[in-house]
Design a protein around this motif. Structure first.
Motif, PDB file in Angstrom:
ATOM      1  N   PRO A   1      90.292  37.460 127.358  1.00 36.91           N
ATOM      2  CA  PRO A   1      90.079  36.150 127.348  1.00 36.91           C
ATOM      3  C   PRO A   1      91.593  35.199 127.810  1.00 36.91           C
ATOM      4  N   ARG A   2      91.655  36.022 129.251  1.00 36.85           N
ATOM      5  CA  ARG A   2      92.104  35.354 130.203  1.00 36.85           C
ATOM      6  C   ARG A   2      92.018  36.460 131.627  1.00 36.85           C
ATOM      7  N   GLY A   3      92.161  36.298 132.851  1.00 35.51           N
ATOM      8  CA  GLY A   3      92.179  36.667 133.649  1.00 35.51           C
ATOM      9  C   GLY A   3      92.621  38.164 133.957  1.00 35.51           C
ATOM     10  N   VAL A   4      91.325  39.231 134.420  1.00 36.74           N
ATOM     11  CA  VAL A   4      91.984  40.458 134.712  1.00 36.74           C
ATOM     12  C   VAL A   4      91.398  40.824 136.332  1.00 36.74           C
ATOM     13  N   VAL A   5      92.304  41.811 137.095  1.00 39.94           N
ATOM     14  CA  VAL A   5      92.032  42.039 138.190  1.00 39.94           C
ATOM     15  C   VAL A   5      91.501  43.349 137.827  1.00 39.94           C
ATOM     16  N   ALA A   6      90.418  43.726 138.506  1.00 42.11           N
ATOM     17  CA  ALA A   6      89.198  44.917 138.889  1.00 42.11           C
ATOM     18  C   ALA A   6      90.090  45.734 139.506  1.00 42.11           C
ATOM     19  N   GLU A   7      90.493  47.367 139.841  1.00 38.46           N
ATOM     20  CA  GLU A   7      90.346  47.397 141.084  1.00 38.46           C
ATOM     21  C   GLU A   7      89.238  47.727 141.839  1.00 38.46           C
ATOM     22  N   ASN A   8      88.178  48.242 141.213  1.00 42.80           N
ATOM     23  CA  ASN A   8      87.376  48.540 141.749  1.00 42.80           C
ATOM     24  C   ASN A   8      85.584  48.292 141.250  1.00 42.80           C
ATOM     25  N   VAL A   9      84.805  47.340 141.708  1.00 46.29           N
ATOM     26  CA  VAL A   9      83.715  46.926 141.181  1.00 46.29           C
ATOM     27  C   VAL A   9      82.543  48.173 141.592  1.00 46.29           C
ATOM     28  N   LYS A  10      81.627  49.147 141.103  1.00 44.43           N
ATOM     29  CA  LYS A  10      81.153  49.926 142.027  1.00 44.43           C
ATOM     30  C   LYS A  10      79.404  49.852 140.835  1.00 44.43           C
ATOM     31  N   LEU A  11      78.268  49.897 142.000  1.00 42.18           N
ATOM     32  CA  LEU A  11      77.176  49.619 141.197  1.00 42.18           C
ATOM     33  C   LEU A  11      75.858  50.654 141.767  1.00 42.18           C
ATOM     34  N   CYS A  12      75.899  51.570 141.904  1.00 34.94           N
ATOM     35  CA  CYS A  12      75.521  52.479 142.163  1.00 34.94           C
ATOM     36  C   CYS A  12      73.722  52.621 141.927  1.00 34.94           C
ATOM     37  N   TYR A  13      73.263  53.613 142.834  1.00 36.82           N
ATOM     38  CA  TYR A  13      71.349  53.464 142.913  1.00 36.82           C
ATOM     39  C   TYR A  13      71.318  54.710 143.685  1.00 36.82           C
ATOM     40  N   GLU A  14      69.871  55.170 142.966  1.00 30.69           N
ATOM     41  CA  GLU A  14      69.062  56.522 143.260  1.00 30.69           C
ATOM     42  C   GLU A  14      67.769  55.874 143.112  1.00 30.69           C
ATOM     43  N   LEU A  15      67.170  56.940 143.348  1.00 28.02           N
ATOM     44  CA  LEU A  15      65.704  56.356 144.575  1.00 28.02           C
ATOM     45  C   LEU A  15      64.981  56.901 143.845  1.00 28.02           C
ATOM     46  N   GLU A  16      64.026  56.035 143.678  1.00 30.77           N
ATOM     47  CA  GLU A  16      62.778  55.733 142.323  1.00 30.77           C
ATOM     48  C   GLU A  16      62.131  56.776 142.523  1.00 30.77           C
ATOM     49  N   ALA A  17      61.770  56.705 141.555  1.00 27.94           N
ATOM     50  CA  ALA A  17      61.500  58.761 140.423  1.00 27.94           C
ATOM     51  C   ALA A  17      59.693  58.553 141.952  1.00 27.94           C
ATOM     52  N   SER A  18      58.816  57.506 142.658  1.00 25.50           N
ATOM     53  CA  SER A  18      57.621  58.045 143.323  1.00 25.50           C
ATOM     54  C   SER A  18      57.711  59.217 143.819  1.00 25.50           C
ATOM     55  N   SER A  19      58.555  59.265 144.732  1.00 27.60           N
ATOM     56  CA  SER A  19      58.475  60.769 145.359  1.00 27.60           C
ATOM     57  C   SER A  19      57.905  61.637 144.248  1.00 27.60           C
ATOM     58  N   LEU A  20      59.255  61.635 143.557  1.00 29.80           N
ATOM     59  CA  LEU A  20      59.083  63.185 142.494  1.00 29.80           C
ATOM     60  C   LEU A  20      57.597  63.361 142.342  1.00 29.80           C
ATOM     61  N   GLU A  21      57.170  61.762 140.865  1.00 32.73           N
ATOM     62  CA  GLU A  21      55.650  61.564 141.058  1.00 32.73           C
ATOM     63  C   GLU A  21      54.810  62.281 142.090  1.00 32.73           C
ATOM     64  N   LEU A  22      54.804  61.934 143.139  1.00 30.59           N
ATOM     65  CA  LEU A  22      53.509  62.305 144.390  1.00 30.59           C
ATOM     66  C   LEU A  22      53.684  63.902 144.186  1.00 30.59           C
ATOM     67  N   ALA A  23      55.349  64.534 144.061  1.00 28.53           N
ATOM     68  CA  ALA A  23      55.490  65.823 144.337  1.00 28.53           C
ATOM     69  C   ALA A  23      54.646  66.641 143.284  1.00 28.53           C
ATOM     70  N   MET A  24      55.297  66.221 142.110  1.00 32.07           N
ATOM     71  CA  MET A  24      54.160  67.065 140.761  1.00 32.07           C
ATOM     72  C   MET A  24      52.669  66.499 140.578  1.00 32.07           C
ATOM     73  N   GLU A  25      52.405  65.150 140.878  1.00 34.14           N
ATOM     74  CA  GLU A  25      50.864  65.272 141.151  1.00 34.14           C
ATOM     75  C   GLU A  25      49.948  66.367 142.243  1.00 34.14           C
ATOM     76  N   ASN A  26      51.068  66.893 143.324  1.00 30.34           N
ATOM     77  CA  ASN A  26      50.551  67.979 143.852  1.00 30.34           C
ATOM     78  C   ASN A  26      50.022  69.023 143.646  1.00 30.34           C
TER      79      ASN A  26
END
Lengths: 138, 1145
Positions: free
Chosen positions: B624-649
């Motif tokens: 309902p009112r303003g709030v202060v966030a000390e930290n806002v994080k957005l994590c990212y990871e590698l796409e799984a295409s490399s794993l798929e490629l490895a598994m296909e081999n």
């Protein structure tokens, strides 16, 4: 005539819920929520048997002051109507008529091409018609 | 009260009384088939009977229509012992006739004539009579009813011989009784129906009608038809309800006043009464209250259902019975003590529940379905009584409340005496264990509970638990959770919130799962209350946060809990440090408080390693009112295409389609693990979670309080973040950034917002965010140039792109040129002297990169210069420049192609013995100025004459423009070609570019003159000389003259004719020998084919070598002479050809 009319989606989420008495809204919501148990029970019974054509589920359960009736459509959308127990003049065929009219209103509301199935029913026309149905003037 | 059919006897009464006990005892010993009317099913019933002497009073009631089926005789028997026909005619026949006429006058047709025989009389007489008394009786009275006249041997005197006869008598009595019942029941039902139709007439009394119909029900019950009996009671029930419901419509029902007694006694139903008809007598004699009457009705119905072994139906009817009775009490406005009806409901509920506990299969599940709401009702009523009497937790009953308890206890009354044989009489019920003590009745339990707070709490908790477990047993989970809500509130009142939390959390989880927002909000309020009492500040903080984000609650409530949230958030750090347990997770579900609207990567150009990733996050805050966030994080990871490629081999047993169907948006970061044998063959393959062990990626979903926490935490090794962000209600735009450290294709996984020490973790992102790629930008150096022209100064550019390389302060690039290529840095055109100085070009150039920074791009202008080739070696003159850059150890060669600025060719012309040299200069790509063209010859004896005009101005040439110079070569006569086979001449010219008109450079080209001496001279002549006619053969004389001595003796001449101009008639080629002569004449015939001035036919002279001299060389060879050795003096002569005249031919 009716205390509460609710439209419940096929995933048991309330799409529309209106009450005639605001003070009893919380209690009536609990009644509607508990009525879903009985609805599932009746639908489950019909699962083993050949598919029943009867959409009207009848009296689901009673409390000291209320009677809860149910109706389920072919797409598993449930209609719940809570009626005053002291209204002994209300016959069962009148409850059926309420559900039949509610079904017509519901089908008209979801014919709106901008309505997304599963979303809450926010149609003003539908709301006005249900209010009339609840007061018994429809 | 014994309900037995009545059989009257008449005639020889003492005789019947002597047989009465035997007859009445024999009737119930066996069943009899009852063929019922109206197509009803046949039934075997067991009958009982009682005997009375014939009395006309009962028949009088029957005639007047004021009779009861209970008191009405169903069979009339006339007994006689007369065995003499004469005695029968004299007295007995008349008596029977009078008796029968009496019955007929009252409309009764159920009678029987019984003749008791004695065998002794037969034995005394030795003759057989012609007719017996029985025959006479049947002849006189049983004309149409032979079966109603029966004789029996007297069992008192002849026990053994009369058994069969007596059994026939008893069977006949049973049959006639049932036949009578068929007729009487139908008649009685008609009587009841007529009574019912008069119910609106004044003076009609429901009680009288009630007893009439109940009599019928009792008969049905006696005849083992409990279903039919139940119907009678149901009809009475419905009629009674209807009368009470419409009591305001008219005031004619005076009998209702009998039920308007105050409810001083409100005991519940009792299903184990010793005397089942105790209340019936009370209804008839004294009058009862509405509650007592209703209790009696339900007890009768329950008893009949129990006889049918339909216990679930009893439970099913209870709630309707309770609720409808409450409405009736309200309608007729009965006065009753407060709480009395609650006591009544409670006792009734427990009575039925105790009965249901003894139900056996297959009624068990159905019974439980109906029992669950009854348990709930009992709990609710007990709670109301506790509230009334001050027995709730935290309350102490006052003296007034104690008085209420005493009054309620007296109103409940004592339990009636139980019939212990009842349980044994019904074998369908489950036997109790001998070790279990018998349960107290509902009334006793209620009195005990109302006596003290502890007993009340104990009973309430027991009932609530029973309600929950029964609801769960029949899979009514929502109802079970609602009971849990009540129980949780009770535990809160008991100051045991730790027990209440489980119930509230269960309810909250289910309501949230099905999107019941309003009910969820209410449950959150209860949870917050619990956590505050428990002192669980972490859970309290999280719950307050959730409450403040509920849109269904009022603003004041949300604001209050928001302040509580901020307040407890400050003290949370201290609490968490005191409890470093991993189970006390400080995680919240982010979607409860924020809504992720959009995630956008705002980098305009591709993201380079060590560059910054800029992400714009659009989040809607539900606070309902303003709030202060000390930290806002957005994590990212590698796409799984490399794993798929490895598994296909990997050669797995799974098909490739199965591998490719792997979901690329997997929430867990997994890696492929291959286990090989010692001989490098694959042993097994597995997929393992690739996360550090210090972090716990998956947490157990607890069944109590941690269910609402996020279950999976993503790997936050790589993230973009923003710090100290003020989040206002509504949509917020957050700029987040981080340094791109690793190369690859990345995808956002999870958002985490931290406040103080509380973390809000999102579930899976609501949409598939766009992927972004981080790539390394290497440093590069390139040479940029357009078409380069050899011979003049050409501009090029050195482009240095730093990329991610870190340059040292003294970084420089060394450019090394190939042979004949020179380079320098571009000079300022203002400094003309330095610009025109070619000495500043060098073969090696070092370009310093002064203060060059990473990702900087710099353009360094350079100039290159190369000499023009002296000969036409190739179209392009190839050079290369090697770059030595500080970021690479190897040299980078760059090919540089030059085009010549111009080219020179020469031709040798002959005029008799004179020789002329023609030099042709052709412009290429450059725009040049030419001057001072010279041809030099260093050979003595050769002199060159310049025939070109003297020119002061330079000649300007450009593309496709040619300049020609002409020189005459004179060789001394003493010098022959034998001494000078090759004359080498040098052509030198000065040139300058248009951009540098003052810089003159020298271009030199050497030519070799060979075969320059004239050897032969050709002369051709046509005859006639001046007039050749079209298509007329002309004679061409060819003269070959040796001009200079040469070794060639055999010559071959060829006429190269144009097919459109000349046609050669006869030989067109031939071989001549010049061995001993200086000249040779050849005559040829040619014919012109066109009119006009035609050129002389071309003649080619070649060296001829005969081919027959040796075996290896079998073919002749012809080699044309170079143009310098043959002079054709008539080459450009033209012949005038005129049209032929037809008359001349």
């Amino acid at each position: 005539m009716a205390f509460c009319i609710a439209v419940i989606g096929k995933d048991n989420a309330p799409l529309y819920l209106t009450t005639s008495d605001m003070e009893q809204e919380l209690e009536l919501q609990y009644h509607v929520n508990a009525a879903l148990d009985v609805v599932e029970e009746k639908c489950l019974i019909g699962k083993g048997a050949p598919e029943s054509k009867e959409l009207y589920l009848g009296l689901l359960y009673s409390t000291e002051n209320h009677k809860i009736y149910g109706f389920v459509t072919n797409t598993r959308v449930k209609f719940i109507v809570v009626i005053d127990s002291s209204n002994v003049a209300l016959r069962e065929n009148e409850v059926r008529a309420i559900f039949r009219n509610l079904h017509l209103l519901y089908t008209d509301a979801i014919c709106n091409p901008f309505y997304i199935p599963g979303e809450s029913l926010t149609s003003k026309k539908f709301d006005r018609a249900v209010q009339k149905l609840m007061s018994g003037t429809a | 009260m014994q309900i037995k059919p009545i059989i009257t006897y008449s005639g020889s009464c003492p005789l019947f009384r002597s047989l009465e006990s035997q007859i009445l005892n024999a009737i119930p010993l066996d069943t009899c088939e009852w063929r019922r009317t109206f197509q009803r099913p046949t039934k075997h019933v067991r009958l009982e009977a009682q005997a009375q002497q014939f009395n006309v009073a009962a028949l009088e009631k029957y005639k007047q229509g004021d009779w009861s089926i209970l008191e009405h005789p169903i069979l009339h028997i006339f007994v006689t012992e007369c065995n003499d026909v004469d005695t029968y005619k004299a007295t007995i026949r008349e008596a029977i006739d009078i008796w029968l006429k009496t019955l007929t006058s009252y409309g009764v047709s159920d009678w029987m004539i019984l003749l008791v025989e004695t065998l002794d009389m037969r034995k005394t007489k030795n003759f057989m009579p012609r007719t017996t008394v029985l025959d006479k009786i049947r002849l006189d009275f049983g004309t149409k009813n032979d079966d109603r006249c029966i004789s029996v041997l007297n069992p008192a005197k002849f026990e053994q011989k009369s058994t069969e006869s007596f059994r026939c008598l008893v069977q006949r009595i049973r049959f006639l009784m049932l036949t009578s019942y068929n007729r009487n029941i139908v008649k009685y039902e008609e009587l009841i129906r007529s009574k019912r139709e008069k119910r609106n007439i004044e003076g009609w009394d429901f009680r009288q009608y009630f007893f009439m119909q109940e009599d019928l029900a009792l008969i049905f019950e006696k005849l083992e038809l409990p279903t039919e009996a139940l119907i009678q009671y149901d009809e009475l029930d419905a009629m009674f309800s209807q009368f009470i419901t419409h009591t305001g419509l008219n005031e004619k029902q005076q009998w209702l006043n009998h039920f308007r007694k105050p409810l001083d006694a409100f005991h519940g139903i009792c299903l184990t009464r010793a005397d089942k008809f105790e209340m019936r007598n009370k209804i008839r004699d004294e009058g009862v209250s509405l509650l007592e009457f209703r209790n009696y009705l339900f007890e009768r119905q329950a008893y009949l259902l129990l006889t049918c072994n339909d216990i679930p139906e009893i439970a099913k009817r209870l709630l309707n019975f309770l609720f409808s009775t409450l409405r009736e009490v309200e309608l007729i406005k009965l006065e009753c003590q407060e709480g009395a009806l609650c006591c009544w409901e409670f006792v009734c509920a427990l009575e039925v529940l105790q009965l249901c506990e003894q139900a056996m299969e297959p009624n068990e599940l159905t019974c439980f379905q109906h029992c669950a709401p009854i348990w709930n009702l009992a709990k609710d009523k007990l709670y109301e009584l506790g509230k009334l009497c001050g027995l709730l937790p935290g309350c102490t009953p006052t003296s007034e409340q104690l008085h209420i308890v005493v009054q309620l206890s007296s109103g409940i009354g004592d339990a009636p005496s139980e019939q212990h044989q009842f349980l044994q009489a019904t074998p369908q019920l489950r036997d109790r264990s001998p070790n279990r003590k018998p349960k107290k009745s509902g009334a006793e339990q209620l009195k005990e509970a109302l006596g003290s707070n502890q007993a009340f709490q104990k009973l309430y908790l027991e009932l609530a638990e029973l309600a929950i477990s029964t609801y769960k047993h029949v899979t009514r989970l929502r109802s079970a959770r609602l009971v849990g809500l009540d129980l949780g509130n009770f535990y809160c009142a008991l100051n045991e919130p730790h027990k209440a939390v489980g119930f509230f959390t269960d309810l909250l989880r289910e309501l949230k799962a099905e999107n019941w927002h309003m009910l969820s909000s209410q449950t959150l309020l209860e949870l917050a209350n619990c956590y505050r009492k428990m002192g669980d500040s972490l859970a309290y903080t999280k719950t307050c946060s959730s409450i403040s984000c509920c849109a269904e609650l009022e603003t004041l409530v949300r604001t209050f809990y928001f302040d509580e949230f901020l307040k407890s958030l400050k003290t949370l750090k201290t609490t968490l440090s005191a409890q470093p347990s991993i189970e006390n997770a400080n995680y919240c579900v982010l979607e409860d408080h924020f809504r992720i609207l959009d995630i956008e990567v705002v980098n305009q150009k591709p993201i380079i390693q060590d560059d910054y990733i800029l992400v714009q996050l659009k989040v809607e805050s539900l606070y309902p009112r303003g709030v202060v966030a000390e930290n806002v994080k957005l994590c990212y990871e590698l796409e799984a295409s490399s794993l798929e490629l490895a598994m296909e081999n990997v050669s797995l047993t799974a098909s490739p389609s199965t591998v490719k169907a792997k979901d690329t948006s997997s929430r867990l970061k997994v890696s492929l693990q291959l286990v090989y044998k010692q001989d490098n063959r694959l042993h097994s393959a597995a997929v393992a979670c690739d996360l550090p062990k210090s972090k716990q990626p998956v947490r157990r979903t607890s069944s109590t309080k941690r269910k609402l926490s996020p279950s999976v935490q993503a790997d936050f090794t790589n993230f973009v973040q923003a710090e100290n962000i003020a989040l206002q209600p509504g949509v917020n735009l957050i700029e987040m950034k981080a340094k791109a450290t690793r190369v690859g294709c990345w995808q956002f996984k999870q958002l985490c917002i931290s406040m103080s020490s509380l973390e809000f973790l999102s579930e899976q992102l609501p949409f598939m965010p766009a992927t972004f790629e981080i790539s390394t930008k290497p440093a590069s150096a390139t040479l940029e140039f357009k078409t380069l022209i050899a011979g003049i100064v050409q501009p090029i550019s050195l482009n240095v792109s730093g990329g991610s390389f870190i340059f040292p302060p003294d970084a420089k690039i060394t450019l090394r040129c190939s042979k004949n290529l020179r380079i320098r840095q571009a000079r300022n055109t203002d400094d003309e002297a330095a610009y025109n100085d070619d000495q500043s070009f060098e073969s090696t150039l070092q370009v310093p990169l002064v203060q060059f920074k990473s990702f900087e791009e710099r353009r360094i202008p350079l100039e290159v210069l190369t000499d023009m080739p002296g000969r036409k070696v190739s179209k392009h003159h190839e050079h290369h420049i090697a770059l030595n850059c500080p970021w690479s150890r190897t040299e980078l060669p760059i090919a540089v192609d030059f085009q010549p600025a111009m080219e020179a060719t020469c031709r040798l012309h002959t005029c008799g013995t004179q020789k002329f040299l023609q030099v042709i200069m052709k412009g290429m790509e450059a725009h040049l100025l030419l001057q001072h063209a010279q041809v030099k010859c260093d050979v003595p004896g050769v002199q060159l004459l310049d025939l070109n005009p003297e020119s002061q101005q330079p000649i300007e040439i450009y593309k496709s423009l040619t300049v020609t110079y002409l020189y005459e070569i004179q060789v001394e006569p003493l010098k022959t070609e034998h001494e000078l086979p090759v004359v080498k001449v040098h052509f030198v010219i000065k040139y300058a570019s248009l951009s540098q008109p003052d810089v003159w450079r020298t271009y030199g080209c050497a030519f070799d003159l060979v075969d320059y001496t004239t050897l032969f001279k050709l002369q051709a002549q046509l005859e006639p000389n001046e007039l050749c006619r079209l298509r007329t053969v002309c004679n061409m004389n060819l003269k070959i003259t040796k001009v200079h001595e040469n070794p060639y003796t055999d010559l071959m001449y060829e006429v190269l004719n144009d097919q459109n101009l000349w046609a050669v008639c006869g030989r067109s080629a031939g071989v001549v020998s010049m061995k001993d002569v200086d000249s040779h004449s050849i005559s040829l015939d040619v014919m012109p084919l066109s009119t006009g001035f035609l050129p002389m036919p071309s003649i080619r002279l070649s060296k001829y070598t005969a081919g027959g001299k040796s075996k290896t060389d079998g073919h002749s060879k012809v080699h044309p002479f170079p143009p310098g050795q043959v002079y054709n003096s008539t080459k450009s002569m033209q012949i005038h050809v005129i049209a032929s005249v037809a008359g001349d031919q």
